[in-house]
Design a protein around this motif. Structure first.
Motif, PDB file in Angstrom:
ATOM      1  N   UNK A   1       8.728  19.807   5.414  1.00 37.03           N
ATOM      2  CA  UNK A   1       7.382  19.602   5.227  1.00 37.03           C
ATOM      3  C   UNK A   1       7.151  18.203   4.484  1.00 37.03           C
ATOM      4  N   UNK A   2       5.846  17.671   4.792  1.00 38.70           N
ATOM      5  CA  UNK A   2       5.771  16.298   4.239  1.00 38.70           C
ATOM      6  C   UNK A   2       5.354  16.649   2.462  1.00 38.70           C
ATOM      7  N   UNK A   3       5.978  15.675   1.752  1.00 37.97           N
ATOM      8  CA  UNK A   3       5.706  15.870   0.427  1.00 37.97           C
ATOM      9  C   UNK A   3       5.894  14.767  -0.556  1.00 37.97           C
ATOM     10  N   UNK A   4       5.909  15.019  -1.978  1.00 43.53           N
ATOM     11  CA  UNK A   4       5.977  13.629  -2.608  1.00 43.53           C
ATOM     12  C   UNK A   4       7.731  13.834  -3.266  1.00 43.53           C
ATOM     13  N   UNK A   5       8.118  12.724  -3.456  1.00 43.39           N
ATOM     14  CA  UNK A   5       9.552  12.470  -3.655  1.00 43.39           C
ATOM     15  C   UNK A   5       9.685  11.823  -5.127  1.00 43.39           C
ATOM     16  N   UNK A   6      10.529  12.678  -6.061  1.00 49.21           N
ATOM     17  CA  UNK A   6      10.676  12.064  -7.505  1.00 49.21           C
ATOM     18  C   UNK A   6      12.272  11.994  -7.570  1.00 49.21           C
ATOM     19  N   UNK A   7      12.955  10.738  -7.530  1.00 51.85           N
ATOM     20  CA  UNK A   7      14.288  10.369  -7.559  1.00 51.85           C
ATOM     21  C   UNK A   7      14.424   9.806  -9.020  1.00 51.85           C
ATOM     22  N   UNK A   8      15.674   9.151  -8.886  1.00 50.53           N
ATOM     23  CA  UNK A   8      16.279   8.502 -10.229  1.00 50.53           C
ATOM     24  C   UNK A   8      16.446   7.150 -10.051  1.00 50.53           C
ATOM     25  N   UNK A   9      16.449   6.542 -11.358  1.00 54.76           N
ATOM     26  CA  UNK A   9      16.448   4.908 -11.349  1.00 54.76           C
ATOM     27  C   UNK A   9      17.318   4.123 -10.379  1.00 54.76           C
ATOM     28  N   UNK A  10      17.020   3.168  -9.854  1.00 52.03           N
ATOM     29  CA  UNK A  10      17.737   2.135  -8.976  1.00 52.03           C
ATOM     30  C   UNK A  10      19.011   2.099  -9.482  1.00 52.03           C
ATOM     31  N   UNK A  11      19.961   2.084  -8.647  1.00 52.12           N
ATOM     32  CA  UNK A  11      21.381   1.653  -9.053  1.00 52.12           C
ATOM     33  C   UNK A  11      21.846   0.296  -8.146  1.00 52.12           C
ATOM     34  N   UNK A  12      22.665  -0.544  -8.725  1.00 50.85           N
ATOM     35  CA  UNK A  12      23.403  -1.562  -8.040  1.00 50.85           C
ATOM     36  C   UNK A  12      24.669  -1.389  -7.240  1.00 50.85           C
ATOM     37  N   UNK A  13      25.204  -1.979  -6.540  1.00 48.86           N
ATOM     38  CA  UNK A  13      26.298  -2.041  -5.715  1.00 48.86           C
ATOM     39  C   UNK A  13      27.394  -1.421  -6.450  1.00 48.86           C
ATOM     40  N   UNK A  14      27.781  -2.020  -7.430  1.00 52.68           N
ATOM     41  CA  UNK A  14      28.920  -1.585  -8.501  1.00 52.68           C
ATOM     42  C   UNK A  14      28.740  -0.191  -8.972  1.00 52.68           C
TER      43      UNK A  14
ATOM     44  N   UNK B   1       0.753  -1.390   0.146  1.00 54.04           N
ATOM     45  CA  UNK B   1       0.088   0.073   0.067  1.00 54.04           C
ATOM     46  C   UNK B   1       0.719   1.275  -0.017  1.00 54.04           C
ATOM     47  N   UNK B   2       0.460   2.223  -0.434  1.00 56.20           N
ATOM     48  CA  UNK B   2       1.129   3.499  -0.685  1.00 56.20           C
ATOM     49  C   UNK B   2       0.024   4.771  -0.685  1.00 56.20           C
ATOM     50  N   UNK B   3       0.654   5.892  -0.976  1.00 57.84           N
ATOM     51  CA  UNK B   3      -0.167   7.207  -0.819  1.00 57.84           C
ATOM     52  C   UNK B   3      -0.064   8.139  -1.961  1.00 57.84           C
ATOM     53  N   UNK B   4      -1.269   8.775  -2.299  1.00 56.23           N
ATOM     54  CA  UNK B   4      -1.070   9.757  -3.399  1.00 56.23           C
ATOM     55  C   UNK B   4      -1.613  11.260  -2.698  1.00 56.23           C
TER      56      UNK B   4
ATOM     57  N   UNK C   1      -6.444  24.836   7.366  1.00 56.44           N
ATOM     58  CA  UNK C   1      -5.419  23.967   7.900  1.00 56.44           C
ATOM     59  C   UNK C   1      -4.319  23.122   7.035  1.00 56.44           C
ATOM     60  N   UNK C   2      -4.408  23.543   5.583  1.00 61.72           N
ATOM     61  CA  UNK C   2      -3.855  22.825   4.708  1.00 61.72           C
ATOM     62  C   UNK C   2      -2.428  23.493   4.160  1.00 61.72           C
ATOM     63  N   UNK C   3      -1.455  22.845   4.111  1.00 62.50           N
ATOM     64  CA  UNK C   3      -0.090  23.553   3.886  1.00 62.50           C
ATOM     65  C   UNK C   3       0.025  23.537   2.330  1.00 62.50           C
ATOM     66  N   UNK C   4       0.907  24.513   1.638  1.00 63.33           N
ATOM     67  CA  UNK C   4       1.245  24.547   0.573  1.00 63.33           C
ATOM     68  C   UNK C   4       2.078  23.190   0.142  1.00 63.33           C
ATOM     69  N   UNK C   5       1.942  22.691  -1.097  1.00 59.51           N
ATOM     70  CA  UNK C   5       2.560  21.361  -1.368  1.00 59.51           C
ATOM     71  C   UNK C   5       3.819  21.385  -1.548  1.00 59.51           C
ATOM     72  N   UNK C   6       4.722  20.347  -1.277  1.00 61.09           N
ATOM     73  CA  UNK C   6       6.149  20.312  -1.563  1.00 61.09           C
ATOM     74  C   UNK C   6       6.487  19.082  -2.542  1.00 61.09           C
ATOM     75  N   UNK C   7       7.119  19.356  -3.649  1.00 60.85           N
ATOM     76  CA  UNK C   7       7.873  18.195  -4.233  1.00 60.85           C
ATOM     77  C   UNK C   7       9.269  18.110  -4.301  1.00 60.85           C
ATOM     78  N   UNK C   8       9.840  17.082  -3.915  1.00 60.45           N
ATOM     79  CA  UNK C   8      11.238  16.770  -3.818  1.00 60.45           C
ATOM     80  C   UNK C   8      11.926  16.092  -5.063  1.00 60.45           C
TER      81      UNK C   8
END
Length: 357
Positions: free
Chosen positions: A239-252, A145-148, A210-217
């Motif tokens: 601030x709680x927000x949404x995270x958009x990161x880069x593809x998974x990397x392996x140990x090497x 389960x996750x959140x949107x 009571x709602x805060x301005x949204x944050x995207x990281x």
């Protein structure tokens, strides 16, 4: 004397290898079985963006944070020992809808779920299952389960980089970056002084109901570090927000952590802006890598949508180039703040009318 047969010896060796492997993974708190990892998504009145990674080996959440360099090193290494589950079939349930999508070669999946009836602003639960066909029937391999986030219509939303923008990372110097990454953890890493106060000020500016301005990281750091970054943000009160990161990397590839393609970072920012065409944005970054260049491109494409650009001074050698880029941004009518200390950025936010103390 009886001679051992080759298949028997092979089986013994295989069993021993599997046993050692199992105990090694258990020691590192790795689970060698299918798991669904769902990242925080976002949506609007028409579409919900659900995304995550399907893994065949995953790391258990860290529950203890100690100052031991050795334990911190192992804690980081295990995040890069995850293994994707490529081309898995994913069943997504969100907003009263059920759709199917397929994970890519890296196990990453992203789906746009159409909305039948607009959802209220706030966080909404989504469920994702990995399914397989067996004898004509679907079998659930793994689920999670996750959140949107459905943001409310705010005075502005914020898009922030992570490394060296609010998290001290030394991105411009590989050895320093690796030293802090390998020897510290989400509880012992440090934010820049005053940055949390500035971000909270932006989040709570002109708040209604009571709602805060949204944050995207949005960051070039990999999805391997997702839980690490979320835990750091929670520990330090960002601030709680949404995270958009880069593809998974392996140990090497751990030596290349944080060095994702910057064009993909630009595209992630564009997707956010396109999801909220009536919303204006504040961009926050630093001068260690390509944030000034990326943000200049964003302003060129969405000039009327950007209220302000904040860039932290971290890497002295990049200052002349950064000042030139920001002068171009200001010439397009978008205010900029190139600051050394978060107190300066906070004061700028007040004096420019973005928020009040």
């Amino acid at each position: 004397m009886e001679t051992l047969q080759l298949p028997f010896i092979y089986k013994q060796n295989k069993d021993l290898k599997d046993s050692i492997k199992h105990h090694f993974f258990s020691w590192l708190h790795l689970v060698d079985q299918p798991a669904v990892k769902i990242y925080r998504g976002f949506g609007n009145g028409k579409t919900l963006i659900v995304h995550g990674s399907m893994l065949r080996r995953s790391a258990l959440p860290r529950t203890k944070y100690r100052t031991s360099i050795w334990l911190n090193l192992l804690g980081l290494i295990r995040l890069f020992l995850v293994r994707p589950y490529p081309h898995a079939t994913m069943r997504i349930q969100a907003g009263g809808q059920t759709i199917y999508t397929q994970a890519d070669l890296d196990g990453y999946f992203r789906a746009e779920v159409p909305v039948v009836e607009p959802l209220p602003s706030g966080w909404h639960v989504v469920q994702v299952q990995c399914v397989a066909q067996e004898s004509g029937e679907e079998t659930v391999v793994a689920e999670g389960k996750g959140a949107i986030l459905i943001p409310h219509q705010a005075g502005f939303a914020c898009i922030s980089d992570i490394d060296d923008t609010f998290l001290v990372s030394h991105s411009a110097t590989l050895l320093k970056r690796l030293r802090v990454l390998l020897t510290r953890n989400a509880h012992t890493r440090q934010p820049f002084e005053g940055v949390v106060a500035h971000y909270k000020l932006l989040a709570e500016a002109n708040r209604t109901d009571g709602q805060t301005n949204p944050f995207f990281y949005v960051s070039s750091s990999e999805w391997n570090l997702y839980d690490y970054i979320v835990e750091f943000s929670k520990k330090n009160g960002l601030p709680e927000g949404v995270y958009l990161l880069s593809p998974l990397k392996q140990l090497a590839e751990v030596l290349k952590t944080g060095q994702g393609k910057h064009m993909t970072k630009f595209m992630r920012i564009v997707r956010i802006l396109e999801a909220y065409p009536e919303q204006r944005f504040i961009l926050l970054g630093d001068d260690t890598q390509e944030d000034p260049t990326i943000y200049e491109s964003v302003v060129r494409h969405f000039q009327a949508r950007i209220r302000c650009v904040y860039i932290r001074q971290v890497y002295h050698k990049n200052q002349p180039k950064t000042r030139e880029i920001l002068s171009h941004v200001e010439a397009m009518g978008v205010p900029c703040c190139y600051f050394a200390h978060s107190a300066e950025a906070r004061q700028h936010s007040v004096e420019s009318g973005l928020t009040t103390l």
